[in-house]
Design a protein around this motif. Structure first.
Motif, PDB file in Angstrom:
ATOM      1  N   ASP A  22       0.842  -1.181   0.000  1.00  0.00           N
ATOM      2  CA  ASP A  22       0.000   0.000   0.000  1.00  0.00           C
ATOM      3  C   ASP A  22       0.885   1.241   0.000  1.00  0.00           C
ATOM      4  O   ASP A  22       1.317   1.709   1.049  1.00  0.00           O
ATOM      5  CB  ASP A  22      -0.923  -0.024   1.229  1.00  0.00           C
ATOM      6  N   VAL A  23       1.169   1.769  -1.177  1.00  0.00           N
ATOM      7  CA  VAL A  23       2.004   2.960  -1.287  1.00  0.00           C
ATOM      8  C   VAL A  23       1.578   3.755  -2.517  1.00  0.00           C
ATOM      9  O   VAL A  23       1.214   3.190  -3.545  1.00  0.00           O
ATOM     10  CB  VAL A  23       3.506   2.585  -1.364  1.00  0.00           C
ATOM     11  N   LEU A  24       1.564   5.060  -2.387  1.00  0.00           N
ATOM     12  CA  LEU A  24       1.251   5.974  -3.475  1.00  0.00           C
ATOM     13  C   LEU A  24       2.555   6.505  -4.036  1.00  0.00           C
ATOM     14  O   LEU A  24       3.409   7.000  -3.289  1.00  0.00           O
ATOM     15  CB  LEU A  24       0.384   7.123  -2.953  1.00  0.00           C
ATOM     16  N   LEU A  25       2.737   6.404  -5.351  1.00  0.00           N
ATOM     17  CA  LEU A  25       3.964   6.845  -5.998  1.00  0.00           C
ATOM     18  C   LEU A  25       3.740   8.115  -6.798  1.00  0.00           C
ATOM     19  O   LEU A  25       2.652   8.333  -7.361  1.00  0.00           O
ATOM     20  CB  LEU A  25       4.504   5.757  -6.937  1.00  0.00           C
TER      21      LEU A  25
ATOM     22  N   ALA B  19       7.508   8.372  -2.741  1.00  0.00           N
ATOM     23  CA  ALA B  19       6.457   7.507  -2.201  1.00  0.00           C
ATOM     24  C   ALA B  19       5.779   8.172  -1.014  1.00  0.00           C
ATOM     25  O   ALA B  19       6.406   8.910  -0.245  1.00  0.00           O
ATOM     26  CB  ALA B  19       7.037   6.160  -1.780  1.00  0.00           C
ATOM     27  N   SER B  20       4.477   7.888  -0.884  1.00  0.00           N
ATOM     28  CA  SER B  20       3.695   8.372   0.250  1.00  0.00           C
ATOM     29  C   SER B  20       2.942   7.202   0.868  1.00  0.00           C
ATOM     30  O   SER B  20       2.309   6.421   0.153  1.00  0.00           O
ATOM     31  CB  SER B  20       2.705   9.450  -0.191  1.00  0.00           C
TER      32      SER B  20
ATOM     33  N   ARG C  43       8.592  10.876   0.305  1.00  0.00           N
ATOM     34  CA  ARG C  43      10.025  10.635   0.451  1.00  0.00           C
ATOM     35  C   ARG C  43      10.555  10.033  -0.850  1.00  0.00           C
ATOM     36  O   ARG C  43       9.864   9.271  -1.527  1.00  0.00           O
ATOM     37  CB  ARG C  43      10.312   9.682   1.617  1.00  0.00           C
ATOM     38  N   PRO C  44      11.781  10.378  -1.263  1.00  0.00           N
ATOM     39  CA  PRO C  44      12.346   9.809  -2.485  1.00  0.00           C
ATOM     40  C   PRO C  44      12.682   8.336  -2.302  1.00  0.00           C
ATOM     41  O   PRO C  44      13.176   7.923  -1.253  1.00  0.00           O
ATOM     42  CB  PRO C  44      13.610  10.642  -2.708  1.00  0.00           C
TER      43      PRO C  44
ATOM     44  N   GLY D 207      12.142  -2.008  -4.019  1.00  0.00           N
ATOM     45  CA  GLY D 207      12.924  -0.826  -3.714  1.00  0.00           C
ATOM     46  C   GLY D 207      12.082   0.414  -3.471  1.00  0.00           C
ATOM     47  O   GLY D 207      12.637   1.475  -3.192  1.00  0.00           O
ATOM     48  N   LEU D 208      10.769   0.291  -3.549  1.00  0.00           N
ATOM     49  CA  LEU D 208       9.899   1.444  -3.439  1.00  0.00           C
ATOM     50  C   LEU D 208       9.128   1.505  -2.130  1.00  0.00           C
ATOM     51  O   LEU D 208       8.336   2.404  -1.926  1.00  0.00           O
ATOM     52  CB  LEU D 208       8.892   1.440  -4.599  1.00  0.00           C
TER      53      LEU D 208
END
Length: 357
Positions: free
Chosen positions: A279-282, A299-300, A308-309, A355-356
């Motif tokens: 669960d991540v927003l890119l 990513a948020s 954050r990068p 990696g994300l």
């Protein structure tokens, strides 16, 4: 295996320049990379086609270039593709006369018939062939609007079945001098509740106080069902991005667009993509504040509040981009770049999901 390939390179395949990338994955797992093929030059008006390449191996190789949408010697641009739950692929885009420059449109010097008009096509064979275009301008563009652009980048279908296409427009100046340039961009979205048969306007954000200048906009559906909109902000607010949320599928905004200073970078288009597992927003976009360079994914974990990068492609010039979930292990990044300028080629990168997060 290559992690980066070049589906479009300026000066090749009959086009002087390729710009405005968009990418989707079909129900069959095929990647479709779209962009504008600009015949004569890199300028934003003239003879422009929407071209597409297909990849059946996750972006490692690409098939031949084909034109998905053409407008004779005129412009077909701003591709906003979306893959529906039926498997059909919609391609929403704009058309205008080749002579209709942005400056002339903003100054009200272009007749409506030659200005920015909205069309839709579809493919039912995995992006191999495309239907004839169908105009939807009267449903989604109000009289008096001058400039008009869909996305750029992919559109989306919500879990409810609704299609959401972020867009922007300009209003004519108020007062007697209607021949002056429209000063403020405004935001809106196109909505369809019947898989693209009929269309209507969703939210309108027409702020003219100079604090937010809503321009090219991208969207994602969050896990809680809200729609997150992130836009290029051309006003001197904190940072050059702004964002907003909708709790009713894009019909209205909970709060109008506000500055998002957590996404440093130049004034430029960007893309967002919600991953569900994890669960991540890119967000993708150039991260060098002084100019269009340093393509970076951020990513948020809180629905776009903080960022954050998580990945940097390289330090080269970079501009417009789009994101796609290729498979469980991979995110695809299609973006403009080059050695000495951002419009030399469009590159597709395979980025590991591990990696994300």
């Amino acid at each position: 295996m290559p992690t980066a390939t070049v589906p479009f390179r300026a000066g090749r395949e009959g086009y002087a320049s390729f710009r405005i990338p968009a990418v989707v994955v079909t129900a069959a797992g095929t990647l479709l990379a779209f962009c504008e093929g600009r015949v004569e030059s890199a300028r934003d008006w003239g003879h422009i086609d929407i071209v597409v390449k297909r990849s059946t191996d996750g972006g490692r190789t690409w098939g031949p270039l084909k034109a998905a949408a053409t407008n004779g010697p005129h412009l077909a641009g701003n591709p906003a593709p979306v893959v529906l739950d039926t498997g059909r692929i919609l391609l929403v885009h704009v058309r205008s006369a080749a002579s209709a420059s942005e400056d002339a449109i903003l100054r009200g010097k272009v007749p409506d018939a030659d200005g920015r008009r909205v069309w839709v096509q579809h493919s039912d064979d995995d992006g191999v062939t495309w239907s004839s275009p169908r105009e939807i301008t009267e449903s989604v563009k109000k009289p008096g609007w001058r400039w008009y652009a869909t996305t750029p980048g992919h559109a989306l279908q919500l879990s409810t079945g609704r299609i959401v296409v972020p867009a922007n427009h300009t209003l004519p100046p108020t007062g007697a001098d209607t021949g002056t340039e429209a000063k403020y961009n405004s935001g809106h979205c196109l909505l369809s509740d019947d898989r693209g048969q009929t269309w209507y306007l969703g939210y309108l954000d027409q702020n003219t106080d100079g604090r937010i200048n809503v321009n090219e906009t991208t969207a994602a559906e969050l896990p809680d069902g809200r729609v997150y909109f992130n836009t290029r902000n051309d006003s001197p607010s904190p940072g050059n991005r702004a964002d907003a949320h909708s709790e009713d599928g894009g019909r209205t905004l909970t709060i109008p667009f506000r500055p998002q200073a957590g996404l440093d970078g130049p004034v430029c288009q960007g893309s967002v993509l919600q991953l569900r597992d994890p669960d991540v927003l890119l967000f993708s976009g150039p991260a060098f504040p002084g100019g269009r360079a340093l393509m970076t994914l951020r990513a948020s974990a809180d629905g776009g509040r903080t960022w954050r990068p998580v990945f940097t492609a390289d330090g080269l010039p970079a501009a417009y981009s789009d994101l796609v979930r290729v498979d469980a292990d991979t995110v695809g990044l299609l973006h403009e770049t080059g050695d000495f300028g951002a419009n030399e080629r469009i590159v597709f990168r395979r980025v590991p999901v591990t990696g994300l997060t």
